[in-house]
Design a protein around this motif. Structure first.
Motif, PDB file in Angstrom:
ATOM      1  N   PHE A   1      42.765  37.881  38.697  1.00 40.05           N
ATOM      2  CA  PHE A   1      42.110  37.399  39.925  1.00 40.05           C
ATOM      3  C   PHE A   1      41.226  38.507  40.488  1.00 40.05           C
ATOM      4  CE2 PHE A   1      41.835  35.763  44.287  1.00 40.05           C
ATOM      5  CZ  PHE A   1      41.809  34.397  44.070  1.00 40.05           C
TER       6      PHE A   1
ATOM      7  N   ALA B   1      36.702  34.551  42.008  1.00 41.45           N
ATOM      8  CA  ALA B   1      37.602  34.451  40.860  1.00 41.45           C
ATOM      9  C   ALA B   1      37.000  33.674  39.697  1.00 41.45           C
ATOM     10  CB  ALA B   1      38.894  33.787  41.309  1.00 41.45           C
ATOM     11  N   GLY B   2      35.896  32.961  39.962  1.00 44.34           N
ATOM     12  CA  GLY B   2      35.341  32.071  38.939  1.00 44.34           C
ATOM     13  C   GLY B   2      35.120  32.775  37.613  1.00 44.34           C
TER      14      GLY B   2
ATOM     15  N   ASP C   1      39.568  25.466  45.173  1.00 44.30           N
ATOM     16  CA  ASP C   1      38.874  24.351  45.835  1.00 44.30           C
ATOM     17  C   ASP C   1      39.792  23.574  46.789  1.00 44.30           C
ATOM     18  OD1 ASP C   1      36.661  25.157  44.518  1.00 44.30           O
ATOM     19  OD2 ASP C   1      36.271  23.293  43.463  1.00 44.30           O
ATOM     20  N   ASN C   2      40.801  24.238  47.297  1.00 42.97           N
ATOM     21  CA  ASN C   2      41.778  23.631  48.227  1.00 42.97           C
ATOM     22  C   ASN C   2      42.385  22.351  47.661  1.00 42.97           C
ATOM     23  OD1 ASN C   2      43.275  23.671  50.603  1.00 42.97           O
ATOM     24  ND2 ASN C   2      41.739  22.557  51.795  1.00 42.97           N
TER      25      ASN C   2
ATOM     26  N   LEU D   1      48.694  30.528  39.863  1.00 43.49           N
ATOM     27  CA  LEU D   1      48.396  31.582  40.844  1.00 43.49           C
ATOM     28  C   LEU D   1      48.589  31.065  42.274  1.00 43.49           C
ATOM     29  CD1 LEU D   1      45.681  33.578  39.208  1.00 43.49           C
ATOM     30  CD2 LEU D   1      46.431  34.306  41.430  1.00 43.49           C
ATOM     31  N   ALA D   2      48.076  29.877  42.516  1.00 42.91           N
ATOM     32  CA  ALA D   2      48.218  29.279  43.850  1.00 42.91           C
ATOM     33  C   ALA D   2      49.698  29.067  44.174  1.00 42.91           C
ATOM     34  CB  ALA D   2      47.456  27.949  43.898  1.00 42.91           C
TER      35      ALA D   2
ATOM     36  N   HIS E   1      37.736  37.335  50.279  1.00 39.77           N
ATOM     37  CA  HIS E   1      37.014  36.224  49.664  1.00 39.77           C
ATOM     38  C   HIS E   1      37.253  36.273  48.149  1.00 39.77           C
ATOM     39  CE1 HIS E   1      32.827  34.410  48.489  1.00 39.77           C
ATOM     40  NE2 HIS E   1      33.829  33.642  48.146  1.00 39.77           N
TER      41      HIS E   1
ATOM     42  N   TRP F   1      46.606  39.605  50.782  1.00 41.45           N
ATOM     43  CA  TRP F   1      45.797  38.814  51.726  1.00 41.45           C
ATOM     44  C   TRP F   1      46.450  38.841  53.115  1.00 41.45           C
ATOM     45  CZ3 TRP F   1      43.276  33.918  49.184  1.00 41.45           C
ATOM     46  CH2 TRP F   1      42.167  33.518  49.930  1.00 41.45           C
TER      47      TRP F   1
ATOM     48  N   ARG G   1      45.228  21.416  55.672  1.00 42.21           N
ATOM     49  CA  ARG G   1      46.196  21.153  54.606  1.00 42.21           C
ATOM     50  C   ARG G   1      46.714  19.724  54.711  1.00 42.21           C
ATOM     51  NH1 ARG G   1      44.222  25.082  53.390  1.00 42.21           N
ATOM     52  NH2 ARG G   1      45.104  26.999  52.550  1.00 42.21           N
TER      53      ARG G   1
HETATM   54  C1  LIG Z   1      43.431  30.407  42.302  1.00 34.80           C
HETATM   55  C2  LIG Z   1      42.348  30.427  43.353  1.00 34.80           C
HETATM   56  C3  LIG Z   1      41.024  30.561  42.988  1.00 34.80           C
HETATM   57  C4  LIG Z   1      40.018  30.601  43.949  1.00 34.80           C
HETATM   58  N1  LIG Z   1      38.727  30.843  43.565  1.00 34.80           N
HETATM   59  C5  LIG Z   1      37.762  30.921  44.503  1.00 34.80           C
HETATM   60  C6  LIG Z   1      36.436  31.302  44.147  1.00 34.80           C
HETATM   61  O1  LIG Z   1      36.160  31.622  42.971  1.00 34.80           O
HETATM   62  N2  LIG Z   1      35.489  31.324  45.121  1.00 34.80           N
HETATM   63  C7  LIG Z   1      35.775  31.027  46.411  1.00 34.80           C
HETATM   64  O2  LIG Z   1      34.881  31.060  47.239  1.00 34.80           O
HETATM   65  N3  LIG Z   1      37.035  30.702  46.796  1.00 34.80           N
HETATM   66  C8  LIG Z   1      38.032  30.655  45.878  1.00 34.80           C
HETATM   67  N4  LIG Z   1      39.331  30.400  46.259  1.00 34.80           N
HETATM   68  C9  LIG Z   1      39.632  30.139  47.660  1.00 34.80           C
HETATM   69  C10 LIG Z   1      39.931  28.672  47.903  1.00 34.80           C
HETATM   70  O3  LIG Z   1      38.752  27.896  47.816  1.00 34.80           O
HETATM   71  C11 LIG Z   1      40.594  28.535  49.279  1.00 34.80           C
HETATM   72  O4  LIG Z   1      41.827  29.195  49.241  1.00 34.80           O
HETATM   73  C12 LIG Z   1      40.834  27.093  49.661  1.00 34.80           C
HETATM   74  O5  LIG Z   1      39.606  26.417  49.829  1.00 34.80           O
HETATM   75  C13 LIG Z   1      41.634  26.985  50.967  1.00 34.80           C
HETATM   76  O6  LIG Z   1      41.016  27.688  52.003  1.00 34.80           O
HETATM   77  P1  LIG Z   1      41.750  28.863  52.790  1.00 34.80           P
HETATM   78  O7  LIG Z   1      41.969  29.999  51.809  1.00 34.80           O
HETATM   79  O8  LIG Z   1      40.778  29.248  53.871  1.00 34.80           O
HETATM   80  O9  LIG Z   1      43.044  28.352  53.322  1.00 34.80           O
HETATM   81  C14 LIG Z   1      40.352  30.429  45.315  1.00 34.80           C
HETATM   82  C15 LIG Z   1      41.703  30.306  45.682  1.00 34.80           C
HETATM   83  C16 LIG Z   1      42.690  30.338  44.704  1.00 34.80           C
HETATM   84  C17 LIG Z   1      44.132  30.296  45.121  1.00 34.80           C
END
Ligand SMILES: Cc1cc2nc3c(=O)[nH]c(=O)nc-3n(C[C@H](O)[C@H](O)[C@H](O)COP(=O)(O)O)c2cc1C
Length: 355
Positions: free
Chosen positions: A326, A280-281, A17-18, A53-54, A277, A266, A342
């Motif tokens: 993941f 991961a939920g 969720d950023n 993970l992030a 995309h 990625w 960011r």
């Molecule tokens: C650990 C992790 C879990 C995430 N899970 C989801 C997810 O389940 N669904 C989704 O749409 N995006 C998911 N994301 C993507 C993030 O929402 C996204 O990286 C963040 O909003 C920043 O956007 P960007 O990747 O375009 O920079 C995930 C990212 C990370 C690192």
């Protein structure tokens, strides 16, 4: 050479969720990276697994940028066993810059939630992705690309979207992080901008109504959560393949390494103009349920998630020692409608010394 140039690249990493759950302290010989648990208290972040993970993605960006800009990074994960918020201590040595192919991809990488073309990906690319991930110790990337497998994975991952609209904790966390306008986005520089969710206008309107828990409970009686899951399933079905990052140890180091592998994959996809995309939920819910964190999840939802996991396990031929870390889909998605900003580096720095 200023270390800020490296850090500015590192913090472009993706996060749930950023949330951007990090803080940085400069030290006399490098930097320390801290996790900030308060930034992500969601049910998905069981034992901070999603945040670790992030952090892995951040560290991967850091290493690429450091070498590219003339630093040799010596990274030690979790150097203080008594402080699991100290994710990494990095010592830096100045060297001649070593140009890195993936450096330019760090700023270009983005989440793309559009439907993708169901193209056949070249086998050599799939091998590159698998070996990029398995170069990280203890991590493996598994890929599934047949139509039948895709159908199963699309359906299994979309179960998460049903759960989000039916579980009050998941619902609250999501809507706390949705950013509705560009103006708000400019101020916050974090969270999930509505336009990155790639919804058609009418769906956006319903989504807004669904931000109230009371309203969503009524709409769910009319079938909303199941309709949303079905719509997401259709989008997820438009993918060239699904990837699952698997680890063998359920510890914090392994989740950081899974994140490093994810970012490598990625960035390699970004280099080829391909999209990723995270879906991961469902994986994070499985990790939570299997870890015993079931208090906030109804029996019905536990069963739903476990059934989905059985399907995922079968598609990827996982054995009982494999731990899913993941899942994502990939393919040719074109340009996303919007990207996520960011927080400025300044706001993430703890008071400290200068390298
Ligand atoms: C650990 C992790 C879990 C995430 N899970 C989801 C997810 O389940 N669904 C989704 O749409 N995006 C998911 N994301 C993507 C993030 O929402 C996204 O990286 C963040 O909003 C920043 O956007 P960007 O990747 O375009 O920079 C995930 C990212 C990370 C690192």
């Amino acid at each position: 050479m200023d270390i800020d140039a490296v850090l500015s690249q590192a913090i472009q990493a993706p996060s749930g969720d950023n949330c951007q759950p990090w803080e940085i302290q400069k030290t006399s010989d490098g930097v320390e990276i801290f996790n900030v648990p308060a930034k992500d208290q969601s049910l998905y972040n069981f034992r901070q697994q999603a945040s670790y993970l992030a952090h892995g993605a951040l560290l991967e960006n850091f290493s690429i940028a450091a070498k590219h800009l003339g630093f040799d990074p010596d990274v030690k994960l979790f150097p203080d066993a008594n402080n699991l918020n100290l994710v990494a201590r990095i010592k830096l040595r100045i060297i001649n810059p070593q140009p890195q192919q993936l450096f330019e991809c760090i700023a270009k990488r983005t989440t793309n939630r559009k439907p993708y073309k169901n193209i056949d990906l070249p086998p050599v690319l799939l091998e590159t992705l698998e070996s990029a991930a398995s170069d990280v110790p203890g991590v493996r990337l598994m890929l599934a690309k047949g139509a039948q497998q895709r159908n199963i994975l699309a359906k299994s991952s979309a179960i998460n979207e049903q759960a989000v609209l039916e579980n009050e904790y998941l619902h609250k966390f999501l809507f706390q992080h949705v950013v509705w306008t560009r103006k708000q986005l400019e101020q916050l520089k974090s969270g999930m901008f509505i336009k990155t969710l790639e919804m058609p206008r009418p769906a956006e309107t319903v989504f807004k109504m669904a931000s109230s828990w009371k309203t969503v409970c009524i709409l769910n009686k009319l079938g909303l959560s199941k309709i949303v899951a079905k719509q997401n399933e259709q989008v997820y079905n438009h993918s060239a393949a699904f990837g699952l990052i698997v680890i063998k140890n359920n510890n914090h180091d392994s989740f950081v390494r899974a994140g490093q592998a994810l970012e490598r994959v990625w960035l390699n996809l970004t280099k080829e103009d391909l999209s990723l995309h995270p879906v991961a939920g469902i994986i994070f819910l499985i990790l939570r349920i299997k870890g015993g964190g079931v208090k906030e999840i109804s029996d019905k939802h536990q069963k739903m998630v476990l059934r989905s996991y059985e399907n995922i396990k079968n598609v990827f031929h996982l054995d009982d020692t494999d731990i899913p870390a993941f899942m994502f889909r990939l393919g040719q998605g074109g340009k996303p409608s919007a990207t996520s900003p960011r927080l400025p580096l300044k706001s993430l720095l703890r008071p400290g010394q200068n390298f």
